[in-house]
Design a protein around this motif. Structure first.
Motif, PDB file in Angstrom:
ATOM      1  N   THR A  74       0.835  -1.194   0.000  1.00  0.00           N
ATOM      2  CA  THR A  74       0.000   0.000   0.000  1.00  0.00           C
ATOM      3  C   THR A  74       0.875   1.250   0.000  1.00  0.00           C
ATOM      4  O   THR A  74       0.615   2.193  -0.756  1.00  0.00           O
ATOM      5  CB  THR A  74      -0.935   0.016   1.230  1.00  0.00           C
ATOM      6  OG1 THR A  74      -1.776  -1.139   1.185  1.00  0.00           O
ATOM      7  CG2 THR A  74      -1.803   1.258   1.262  1.00  0.00           C
ATOM      8  N   ALA A  75       1.901   1.255   0.829  1.00  0.00           N
ATOM      9  CA  ALA A  75       2.813   2.405   0.885  1.00  0.00           C
ATOM     10  C   ALA A  75       3.537   2.577  -0.446  1.00  0.00           C
ATOM     11  O   ALA A  75       3.696   3.702  -0.938  1.00  0.00           O
ATOM     12  CB  ALA A  75       3.818   2.229   2.023  1.00  0.00           C
ATOM     13  N   GLU A  76       3.968   1.494  -1.061  1.00  0.00           N
ATOM     14  CA  GLU A  76       4.661   1.568  -2.346  1.00  0.00           C
ATOM     15  C   GLU A  76       3.730   2.090  -3.440  1.00  0.00           C
ATOM     16  O   GLU A  76       4.117   2.938  -4.253  1.00  0.00           O
ATOM     17  CB  GLU A  76       5.192   0.187  -2.720  1.00  0.00           C
ATOM     18  CG  GLU A  76       6.074   0.188  -3.951  1.00  0.00           C
ATOM     19  CD  GLU A  76       6.659  -1.188  -4.225  1.00  0.00           C
ATOM     20  OE1 GLU A  76       6.642  -1.588  -5.402  1.00  0.00           O
ATOM     21  OE2 GLU A  76       7.119  -1.854  -3.276  1.00  0.00           O
ATOM     22  N   THR A  77       2.502   1.620  -3.457  1.00  0.00           N
ATOM     23  CA  THR A  77       1.522   2.093  -4.434  1.00  0.00           C
ATOM     24  C   THR A  77       1.244   3.567  -4.233  1.00  0.00           C
ATOM     25  O   THR A  77       1.178   4.332  -5.201  1.00  0.00           O
ATOM     26  CB  THR A  77       0.211   1.286  -4.321  1.00  0.00           C
ATOM     27  OG1 THR A  77       0.495  -0.102  -4.584  1.00  0.00           O
ATOM     28  CG2 THR A  77      -0.834   1.791  -5.293  1.00  0.00           C
ATOM     29  N   LEU A  78       1.103   3.983  -2.985  1.00  0.00           N
ATOM     30  CA  LEU A  78       0.856   5.390  -2.685  1.00  0.00           C
ATOM     31  C   LEU A  78       2.043   6.250  -3.136  1.00  0.00           C
ATOM     32  O   LEU A  78       1.848   7.314  -3.733  1.00  0.00           O
ATOM     33  CB  LEU A  78       0.587   5.576  -1.193  1.00  0.00           C
ATOM     34  CG  LEU A  78       0.140   6.949  -0.737  1.00  0.00           C
ATOM     35  CD1 LEU A  78      -1.086   7.416  -1.506  1.00  0.00           C
ATOM     36  CD2 LEU A  78      -0.141   6.937   0.755  1.00  0.00           C
ATOM     37  N   ALA A  79       3.254   5.789  -2.893  1.00  0.00           N
ATOM     38  CA  ALA A  79       4.440   6.529  -3.335  1.00  0.00           C
ATOM     39  C   ALA A  79       4.457   6.659  -4.855  1.00  0.00           C
ATOM     40  O   ALA A  79       4.761   7.725  -5.395  1.00  0.00           O
ATOM     41  CB  ALA A  79       5.714   5.837  -2.837  1.00  0.00           C
ATOM     42  N   ASP A  80       4.104   5.582  -5.554  1.00  0.00           N
ATOM     43  CA  ASP A  80       4.045   5.619  -7.020  1.00  0.00           C
ATOM     44  C   ASP A  80       3.000   6.629  -7.495  1.00  0.00           C
ATOM     45  O   ASP A  80       3.228   7.357  -8.468  1.00  0.00           O
ATOM     46  CB  ASP A  80       3.729   4.242  -7.596  1.00  0.00           C
ATOM     47  CG  ASP A  80       4.880   3.250  -7.452  1.00  0.00           C
ATOM     48  OD1 ASP A  80       6.032   3.686  -7.225  1.00  0.00           O
ATOM     49  OD2 ASP A  80       4.620   2.035  -7.564  1.00  0.00           O
TER      50      ASP A  80
END
Length: 119
Positions: A74-80
């Motif tokens: 979720t954090a990686e998707t949000l960063a993207d």
């Protein structure tokens, strides 16, 4: 031009000063103009000024799932999504710069290779 084919230096200096003033005014206007970009269908919105400086970032709470099985994903998707929104806003700012400064750069003799201008 004065007789003999020589350019009038005073007139050239006045034209150069006017173009410099016009360029400074356009750059000031760009610095004050907000430009937005988004990603994820509007889940993340970024606002930059016309010079490309990040001025605001909005993240819809729907973009964050507190009960996700994999919070790292979720954090990686949000960063993207944040990166994509900022890139979208910067692309819009670059177009605004081209629209505002392009005609001035052409008046200075072309528009490519002028120090300090992104085009």
């Amino acid at each position: 031009m004065i007789p003999g084919g020589q350019p009038d230096m005073q007139q050239l200096l006045q034209q150069a000063q006017k173009m410099q003033q016009d360029l400074a005014a356009a750059q000031q206007e760009l610095a004050q103009t907000p430009v937005s970009g988004s990603a994820g269908g509007g889940l993340v919105k970024a606002t930059v000024n016309g010079a490309g400086e990040l001025k605001g970032l909005e993240i819809d709470p729907k973009a964050v799932d507190p009960e996700a099985a994999m919070p790292e994903e979720t954090a990686e998707t949000l960063a993207d999504l944040v990166i994509a929104a900022v890139q979208d806003a910067n692309a819009a700012a670059a177009k605004l710069q081209q629209d505002k400064l392009g005609p001035l750069a052409q008046g200075l003799g072309g528009g490519s290779g002028i120090p300090g201008l992104p085009f």
